[in-house]
Structure formats: C-alpha cells, structure tokens
Design an enzyme around this catalytic site. Structure first.
Site, PDB file in Angstrom:
ATOM      1  N   ASP A 176      24.011   0.166  22.835  1.00 17.54           N
ATOM      2  CA  ASP A 176      23.586   0.928  21.648  1.00 17.54           C
ATOM      3  C   ASP A 176      24.158   0.313  20.376  1.00 17.54           C
ATOM      4  O   ASP A 176      25.273  -0.203  20.367  1.00 17.54           O
ATOM      5  CB  ASP A 176      23.980   2.413  21.766  1.00 17.54           C
ATOM      6  N   GLU A 186      28.181   4.315  23.436  1.00 18.46           N
ATOM      7  CA  GLU A 186      29.538   3.960  22.996  1.00 18.46           C
ATOM      8  C   GLU A 186      29.770   4.387  21.565  1.00 18.46           C
ATOM      9  O   GLU A 186      30.877   4.750  21.178  1.00 18.46           O
ATOM     10  CB  GLU A 186      29.757   2.444  23.127  1.00 18.46           C
TER      11      GLU A 186
END
Lengths: 430, 430
Positions: A105, A170
C-alpha cells in the site's frame, strides 16, 4: 561464507539489476493506495508464481485478528484487503528461517499539479526513480525478491524456509502484517526494507490515529454571534494537542533510544473537513490526527491523556462546552518497538549477520537509528518473539510530491539482503 | 381603496390559506439546493400555468449577464440554472407595475441527524412549518402567489403588469435576479418577502465570497519539522481576517443605517477541506470565507484590503511566505443596498403603500430594520432604479437545523401583500 561466494552473490545481484529496475517501475505504476492494492497484488502473485514459490493469497478477515494484540480498529470493510505470501520451502532445513516483509500500500498522491511528472508513471532521472511508492516501499519489495533471485541465479536457495510477504495496511493499521502472523507465518527473524537510508532501525515510535468530530448549531451568518462555528472551534483543540505534544516530548519522558532527540513525537493534523455552505455558520467539522508515542508508552494511557486534553480544552470554549467533541479511533493503535531492547541470541545473531552483509557491500559499519515513524516490525518483535530488522534503501519525499528512491542504494540493499539471507538461512543447491 | 374592499381582500386570503399551506408544504418538499432547483421550478411553472399567467422559463446564460453591474463570478456551468417568471398583463394599465420576487434555491441541509424530522418532509407543529427552505424563502414565494390568488378570488386583478419571479442563485451570487433584469423585466417597484419578521428592510449589507487556497510541500509526518502543514497554516490567516473584520466594524466606518450596531459585518469561515492522509503532512488546504461590507463600501477596495491582509499574514509565516495563498472569488460580489437612501417619489410611495397595508392587517406601525444579510433587492434598487421592498414572514433557524416559518405570520404577510398590490397597482375586474 567464503569470499568467493560473497563475490558471486554481489555479481548475481548486479546481473539482475536491470530487470529489478524494470520490476520496480512496473510495480510502482500500480496506484496501490489503500483499497486499490488488488492489481499490484496480482502482479506480485504472477511474479512469485513465475519463480515457483508456493503462493498464498487471502483476504483479511477482521474477525480473525480483532482480538489479537496489535490490532488497530478500521472504518469500513476489508473486502478489498488482500495479502500475498510466497513461500520457499527448504529441502535441507539446516538454517534459520526468515520472513522478508514489505507493504504494497502507498499513501495518496495528493494534488497532481504538485508533481513534476505523473506519480504512477515512474521515471528514472540521474540515478533516482520517481513515483508514489517507489521508495515507500516498492523498492524494498523489489530488493527482497531480487535478493532471492540472485541466489537462484547461482543455482542456490536458502537452506531454511523463507516467506516473502507483500502486505496491505501498513500505512494505516498494520493489520496486513498482523494477519500474516494470525495465518501462522513465523520465522526466526524478519527483514523489512523500509526506506531508511541503509541504516538499521533500532527503535521505532508508536502511532495513534484519531478523528475529532465537532458538531453544533449552525445558523445564517447574518446571526453569526448566535451560532457556533465548528471549524473555528477546532483551533483551540489543535493548540491544546500541540501543548500535549510538547509535554510528551519533554526530556524526562524520553526512553534511552530517543534521549538525544528534542522532538521525536510529532502530532499531525492530517485531514480536515467542515461545513457545506460559505454563508452558513458551519455546524460540523472533523479533523484527523496522528500522534506518536514512545516505545514503552502505553496506548491506553496515551488515549486517556488525549481525551482529557481535548475535553479540558473543549470545556473552556463557550460553544464546545455545550457540545463536547466526539473522538473516534479509526486506524493506528500501534505500540512503539525497540530492537535495541531485544537481548535474545536470535536478535544479536540477526543484527550481526546484517552488519556483516552491510560491511561486505559498503566497506563500512552499519549505521543505526531510532526513527520517528512506525513500521510493521512491531508485530514480529512484540507479538511473535521475532527480531525484526528494518533496513532499506535511501528514499526522499516519502508521503510527499516527487517521491524518489536512489537506485544505487536499492542495489546495495539488495546485495546486503542476499548476503544476509545466505548467512542467516545458509545455502543449499537448488 | 375602501374599507370594504380591504376587508374582502383579507377574507379572500383567509379563504385560500389552507391551500396556501398545502402549496408551501409541497414546494418545501422539493430539495432545491443549488443545482437541484429543477423539480421545484417545474412545480412553479405548473402552478403559474394553472392560473393562466404567461410563463417564461429559461436557462441563465452567463455570457448575457457577465458584463452587467452586480454580476458575481461563478465556478462551473449554469446548465442547471433555470429561472421562472409568470406575467400578469393588465387589461387597463392604469396602475403602477410590480415585480413580486422570490428565490427557489435553498442552502444545504447539513447532517441529517441534526434535524428532528427530515428537512424535505415538511411538517406543521404548533403553528410553525418545519423544513429546509420553508422560511428562506418558500413561504415568501407562497405569499406572493396567494396574494394574487386572493384578488382573483374576488374577481379582481392588478390594474398594472405584475411579474411573479421564482429565481435561482440568491444564496450564492444573485445572478438569477440579475438574469431577470437582463431579460427585460422591469417595474415601478419590487417586493421580496424574505423572512425578516414582518419588518421592512431599510438597508442590507453586501457580501463577498472568497476561497483561500494554501498549498505547500508535504512529507511523511516523521519529518514534520521539514514539511509544512497547510491546514495549520490557515489558522493565522483566519486570525488576520478576524482582525480585519473588527477594523471594518469600527464605529467610524459605519453608515447611518448601521451606526447603532456593534457587529454588522460578519466574517464566516463556512467551509474547509485539507489533506488526504492522517500520516501525511497536508500539502493543501482550502477554506471558504463570507465577508460582509456596508452599503456604500466599495467591493474593489474591500477585495484589495482582504488580499493585503492575507498576504501580510502569509509573509509573517515561515511556510506561507514561500508559498503565498491563492485567493479565488467564487460567488457573491454583492454591494450593499439601502432603501433608506432612495429619495425617489416611487420609493416613498411604495413604502407608504406597504406601511398602510401592514397597518390594516396588524393595527400597528411597520417596523423597519437594517439587516446583516444580503438579498436580491440590490439588483432592483442599485441597477434598475426600482425601489425594492423586502418584507416577509417570521422564520427561525434559516440556514440552520429545524428551520421553520410562522404560518400566521405568513398569513399576515400574504394579506399585507394583497393589500399592497391592490393599492400599488390598483384593481381591475378580471
């Protein structure tokens, strides 16, 4: 490991480096902001399958992780949150197992006109690759994969199980890494090549996200005195939070890893939205806050302090005292983590192996740093008894415009990673 | 007008009042926020056609009005901006012509959970009708129409041309009323039943809308010191604007109509939006401001002052001085207007006629007020040499939650309006 093997490994990384740059460019072209990671994860699956790893792709199930330590609350469903793990199963099982972790991400790119070139159309200029996520942390995902490739190019494989992880979340919760733990992925050490300029991260702060919701009686601006401006009501609350930030950063509150740093814990007003009509006194305003905590600082105590600070400031405000803010936790509730405090044999051995690998590549000592951000390392270190080494390439403007990663730095990290794997896991013939 | 005619007119309003409440309820059910006025305007057309008015419905063409005095800049197209005018053409033409004006647009309803009942599901409770726009100003549109109906119920019609206007854009630019002027609608007086509690508005302020755009370098919050928080950068600018607000309101700057009021000119931060990720230092923030000016105060001078104030504050800010704000005008550039300053025979006669009508209905003198809002009256008064009487029912929480209008007040205003029409225009048999 003999010098010849080392030299051959370094050369094998070099031999694959053009491909690695191509891989990084293709991966960076996927705009894998939160909720949009699927195409990037599909690309990762294809790459892992092509290399004959055993691939596990699954959707995160909140119910499976919500009771675990380290879980962060989420707003909205996880229908689009997919993790990918590629497993190498060693034939000989004579070494120590390893998790190579990275997150897929990326944070939003922001206004396009602030970029010199499109954020998802990566370009290389003067040894840097530019693009959202190129540094944070797709270069790390590339480094992990191509370090393994380099061994393979020599007819070698790790002599222990290695789990290559490409996780989501994350940047907002860490629940992607947590879901890997919950699914049973464990190893003797973990390596996470987050872009901290080839330094080993010895400590990371924790992070709490919260939203402050203000709501009140609006009115026609002609009678502004009798209404209450929810946007402006946020200003004293923000000031009170900054006072708290100063207090938390005071010398007497700092753990050893951060004793020398004046301002480790940053409070950030990251988003704001309020009102819907220029000539109506706004009835509502929501702002999003990120606040850091030190390793060892309790999340529950920090939240209690945040709430007390906001409520006290609200009670001093004519409007807010009748309409107290609502505090919503919608992301990170991340503890700090200090590898420096891990006195285990495993931790010392892993750090030693990385120091050696780094020295072989660079000819100098491995710098160490306590950082002012969080990473997924905390899950391995705090909740799985696994030393987690954060060590990745140099990048600039992460979360900013014209984010870029130093490609030669990525090469060195890939070489160090390949050497580290060879040392930590040992080698076996394919 | 003889007493018997007056009494019959009052009775005719009463006779239609249940229908009028039904009309108001149906009109209020149309959620005619800016851009969504079409269904409400279609309803108005049906109502006007059913009454045999000559109906003119047209889309506003920015090119036809943008060079006219009083024009306000708009962001975006006017494809959905439709005005409606119903014309009564007098057979005898022996009286003075009249414009009955009202606006169909309403401001956004805000969070639904702040309403006790749905804003577009009007309800009557204890003599009040609740709903977004019920007061501002659909009760006024009802009053204008049913005042004419009352005359018709007696077999009478105005003995001069009357133009019934239902315009858009009152809440953001006034370009709807301006487009009526540009289309050629002129008369000897105008009446606008905005909800100011049965007082005659003798002066109204001007309004300027502007957006302040802040943009800068974002970064990962771990390095917040090296980034610049665009959201927090708005705080000193807002403070500087409030200082300017105090200065403009100082006694020495007040015209006679507002000499007794300490805080006529309200600055409102009506909207804010900034940032896109909690853990990124926000690179951008936009806030929307409404600022009032006195009648007689120059818009150009006011804008120059606003710009100077913002730029001076920005130059004192470490981040902003390198990244000066951009100021965008996106709505009202409305001058103030004071009917009290109109010494024309027409103005005096119109005020006299309204005073008389109000007295007949209420038995007391017509209160007068200088208001702290703008209305479309300025177009008639400033740019068409037409005295514009703003006189409408009592409403509460306009632009707020649980907006409501006093139905008995609407009845009295409808009666006064019918009497005013009869007096101003004279009467003829249908």
């Amino acid at each position: 490991m003999d010098q010849d093997t080392k030299t051959r490994i370094l050369g094998a990384v070099d031999a694959g480096f053009d491909d690695q740059i191509g891989f990084l460019s293709e991966l960076t072209a996927h705009p894998s902001t939160r909720g949009n990671e699927q195409s990037a994860q599909t690309f990762m699956v294809e790459q892992l399958v092509a290399r004959d790893y055993t691939v596990d792709r699954w959707q995160i199930d909140v119910n499976e992780i919500s009771a675990l330590p380290g879980f962060s609350p989420v707003l909205g469903p996880y229908e689009d949150a997919v993790n990918v793990v590629g497993a190498h199963t060693s034939r000989t099982q004579k070494g120590r197992s390893l998790i190579l972790n990275g997150h897929i991400d990326v944070v939003p790119e922001g206004p396009l006109d602030m970029w010199d070139s499109p954020p998802y159309d990566p370009r290389v200029d003067d040894g840097w690759m530019y693009g959202r996520g190129a540094g944070d942390m797709k270069a790390g995902l590339a480094s992990n994969l191509f370090a393994l490739d380099a061994l393979g190019r020599l007819g070698l494989a790790p002599a222990a199980d290695v789990f290559y992880q490409s996780v989501v979340e994350e940047e907002c919760t860490g629940n992607g890494a947590l879901a890997c733990l919950a699914r049973g992925y464990k190893a003797d050490a973990a390596l996470i090549p987050e872009p901290f300029a080839e330094k080993l991260v010895t400590a990371q702060i924790g992070v709490i996200w919260f939203q402050v919701h203000l709501k009140g009686l609006p009115t026609h601006v002609a009678y502004a005195g009798s209404g209450a401006n929810a946007i402006e009501a946020s200003i004293p609350l923000i000031a009170a939070l900054h006072d708290m930030e100063s207090r938390w950063n005071a010398p007497e509150n700092r753990p050893a890893d951060y004793a020398h740093m004046d301002h480790t814990l940053n409070l950030n007003i990251g988003k704001i939205e309020g009102g819907d009509w220029t000539s109506s006194v706004p009835a509502w305003c929501v702002f999003d806050v990120r606040m850091a905590i030190f390793p060892g600082q309790s999340i529950e105590a920090a939240k209690a302090d945040i709430e007390a600070v906001l409520m006290e400031a609200a009670r001093q405000n004519d409007f807010l005292k009748n309409s107290l803010p609502e505090i919503v936790y919608h992301g990170f509730q991340a503890e700090g983590y200090a590898l420096s405090q891990d006195g285990s044999v495993n931790a010392k051995a892993a750090i030693g192996a990385l120091e050696s690998a780094h020295g072989t590549v660079n000819g100098d000592a491995l710098d160490k740093a306590a950082i002012t951000a969080t990473t997924d390392a905390r899950f391995f270190g705090l909740y799985a008894d696994t030393p987690a080494l954060v060590y990745g390439p140099r990048a600039e403007a992460i979360h900013g415009f014209n984010e870029r990663v130093d490609l030669e730095s990525m090469r060195r990290v890939t070489q160090a990673t390949a050497l580290f794997i060879a040392d930590w896991c040992g080698l076996e013939d394919i």
